[in-house]
Design a protein around this motif. Structure first.
Motif, short mmCIF file in Angstrom:
data_model
loop_
_atom_site.label_atom_id
_atom_site.label_comp_id
_atom_site.label_asym_id
_atom_site.label_seq_id
_atom_site.Cartn_x
_atom_site.Cartn_y
_atom_site.Cartn_z
N ASP A 26 49.10 31.35 43.81
CA ASP A 26 48.22 32.15 42.94
C ASP A 26 46.83 32.28 43.56
O ASP A 26 46.28 33.38 43.63
CB ASP A 26 48.13 31.52 41.55
N GLU A 27 46.27 31.16 43.98
CA GLU A 27 44.94 31.21 44.58
C GLU A 27 44.94 31.99 45.89
O GLU A 27 44.03 32.77 46.18
CB GLU A 27 44.43 29.78 44.83
N CYS A 28 45.98 31.81 46.68
CA CYS A 28 46.09 32.51 47.95
C CYS A 28 46.15 34.03 47.74
O CYS A 28 45.40 34.78 48.38
CB CYS A 28 47.34 32.03 48.69
N LEU A 29 47.02 34.48 46.85
CA LEU A 29 47.21 35.92 46.65
C LEU A 29 46.01 36.54 45.92
O LEU A 29 45.66 37.71 46.16
CB LEU A 29 48.50 36.16 45.87
N ARG A 30 45.36 35.77 45.07
CA ARG A 30 44.14 36.26 44.43
C ARG A 30 43.07 36.55 45.49
O ARG A 30 42.32 37.53 45.39
CB ARG A 30 43.61 35.24 43.41
N SER A 31 43.03 35.72 46.53
CA SER A 31 42.03 35.93 47.58
C SER A 31 42.31 37.20 48.38
O SER A 31 41.39 37.81 48.92
CB SER A 31 41.99 34.71 48.52
N VAL A 32 43.57 37.61 48.47
CA VAL A 32 43.90 38.88 49.11
C VAL A 32 43.37 40.03 48.25
O VAL A 32 42.77 40.98 48.76
CB VAL A 32 45.42 39.01 49.32
N LEU A 33 43.61 39.94 46.96
CA LEU A 33 43.16 40.98 46.04
C LEU A 33 41.64 41.12 46.05
O LEU A 33 41.10 42.23 45.87
CB LEU A 33 43.64 40.63 44.63
N GLN A 34 40.92 40.04 46.28
CA GLN A 34 39.46 40.05 46.19
C GLN A 34 38.74 40.42 47.49
O GLN A 34 37.52 40.33 47.56
CB GLN A 34 38.98 38.67 45.71
N GLN A 35 39.46 40.85 48.50
CA GLN A 35 38.81 41.25 49.75
C GLN A 35 37.91 42.47 49.54
O GLN A 35 38.29 43.41 48.82
CB GLN A 35 39.86 41.56 50.81
N ASP A 36 36.74 42.44 50.18
CA ASP A 36 35.81 43.57 50.03
C ASP A 36 35.94 44.59 51.16
O ASP A 36 35.11 45.49 51.30
CB ASP A 36 34.36 43.07 49.91
N PHE A 37 36.98 44.49 51.96
CA PHE A 37 37.25 45.44 53.03
C PHE A 37 37.54 46.81 52.44
O PHE A 37 38.34 46.95 51.52
CB PHE A 37 38.45 44.94 53.85
N GLU A 38 36.90 47.85 52.96
CA GLU A 38 37.04 49.18 52.39
C GLU A 38 38.13 50.00 53.06
O GLU A 38 38.48 51.10 52.59
CB GLU A 38 35.70 49.92 52.47
N GLY A 39 38.69 49.50 54.15
CA GLY A 39 39.81 50.19 54.77
C GLY A 39 41.11 49.89 54.05
O GLY A 39 41.15 49.17 53.05
N SER A 40 42.21 50.43 54.56
CA SER A 40 43.51 50.21 53.92
C SER A 40 44.12 48.89 54.38
O SER A 40 43.96 48.48 55.52
CB SER A 40 44.45 51.37 54.25
N MET A 41 44.81 48.22 53.46
CA MET A 41 45.41 46.91 53.73
C MET A 41 46.85 46.88 53.22
O MET A 41 47.20 47.59 52.29
CB MET A 41 44.63 45.79 53.02
#
Length: 334
Positions: A26-41
């Motif tokens: 949960d913590e790991c995947l939440r950190s993916v969601l919270q990335q501030d990168f503006e490109g596509s992921m």
């Protein structure tokens, strides 16, 4: 969209191998969601025979991530036993499509700026592996282009007990790759009893490091000094091939008790007479050095050979033992 109506490949693929990681996902995947990168992921997950609730958690987060514009690709197998981290990383990479690869362990969590900052660096340095500040350049903060990974890789798939990241890193260096450090905190690393790193024996890591030292550095030196007359330094000397041992002209140290012994005798040697290597005060030693320490000792190695530790007051309080500088070549083995 690309010509023909096909979606463009994402800029960055987050590579996530998973094995029985329900406690941290949960913590790991939440950190993916919270990335501030503006490109596509995209997130590329490979489930390596997990027997817990990892897949349920991944499916839950797949919806949240894709609602936020992050494509999620899921692969895996349900064999009785896992195939290992190297295999899982390779599979996650093979099923992904991003131009850059951001490696993430399932028990870690990224800081929001990680992908953005490492992507910016990777665009400027296409043949480098990127890492955060810290004691190691080996996983888990690697970030590199897919093109460079294809040139160097894949990861060793030997399974449990194989340091696949270290072997990949050595291959990377052999092929002329560089290392660029982003000097900001990029990841929260979780160290726990179930971590995959515990499956790799310390002796395995040590052997790979010594052999790489002998392959890449020692052939260029006619002679060298081992900085550390204690257990680690003597261990290094004994671990060297005979040709490399003959190049060791001295040990050096700051400990007067070690220096007073005068020399180290390699009693297990088959040579006659047995090798006797002088032990010198570091001020009397000459470069090049192989600096042999444990990471727990918090030695600092700079562009000049300068070392100081906060664990031994003799290094801090003695005028004689204040940091001594002279331009030289040095390598650290820890």
């Amino acid at each position: 969209m690309e010509a023909g109506g096909q979606p463009a490949a994402p800029h960055v693929s987050v590579i996530l191998p998973v094995h029985n990681a329900e406690a941290w996902l949960d913590e790991c995947l939440r950190s993916v969601l919270q990335q501030d990168f503006e490109g596509s992921m995209e997130l590329s997950v490979f489930n390596d025979a997990s027997k817990d609730k990892s897949m349920t958690i991944i499916e839950k987060w797949k919806v949240k991530l894709e609602d936020s514009g992050i494509l999620v690709v899921i692969g895996g197998h349900d064999s009785p036993s896992p195939r290992g981290v190297g295999y899982s990383k390779n599979q996650a990479i093979a099923q992904s499509s991003g131009s850059y690869l951001c490696f993430l362990d399932s028990d870690d969590a990224m800081m929001p700026q990680r992908v953005r900052l490492q992507h910016e660096a990777a665009v400027r340095h296409p043949t480098s592996v990127f890492t955060s500040h810290g004691p190691t350049v080996v996983m888990p903060t690697w970030f590199c282009s897919r093109e460079w990974f294809s040139h160097v890789g894949p990861f060793d798939e030997g399974g449990q007990g194989v340091p696949e990241d270290l072997l990949f890193f050595y291959s990377h260096l052999r092929k002329g790759g560089g290392v660029v450090r982003v000097d900001q905190s990029l990841l929260i690393y979780r160290y726990h009893p179930k971590a995959a790193t515990h499956s790799v024996l310390e002796t395995t890591i040590w052997t790979h490091r010594v052999r790489f030292l002998e392959e890449r550095a020692l052939p260029h030196w006619a002679a060298f000094t081992i900085w550390n007359a204690g257990r680690q330094g003597r261990r290094l000397y004994r671990s060297l091939m005979a040709e490399s041992r003959r190049k060791v002209v001295a040990f050096c140290d700051v400990d007067e008790n070690k220096i007073k012994k005068g020399f180290y005798s390699y009693e297990d040697s088959e040579e006659r007479p047995k090798p006797r290597v002088p032990i010198l005060h570091f001020r009397a030693a000459r470069p090049p050095f192989v600096i042999c320490v444990k990471l727990a000792a918090r030695f600092v190695v700079a562009g000049y050979t300068q070392q100081i530790t906060d664990m031994d007051p003799r290094w801090q309080n003695s005028e004689e033992n204040k940091p001594h500088r002279h331009p030289c070549r040095s390598l650290t083995l820890s």
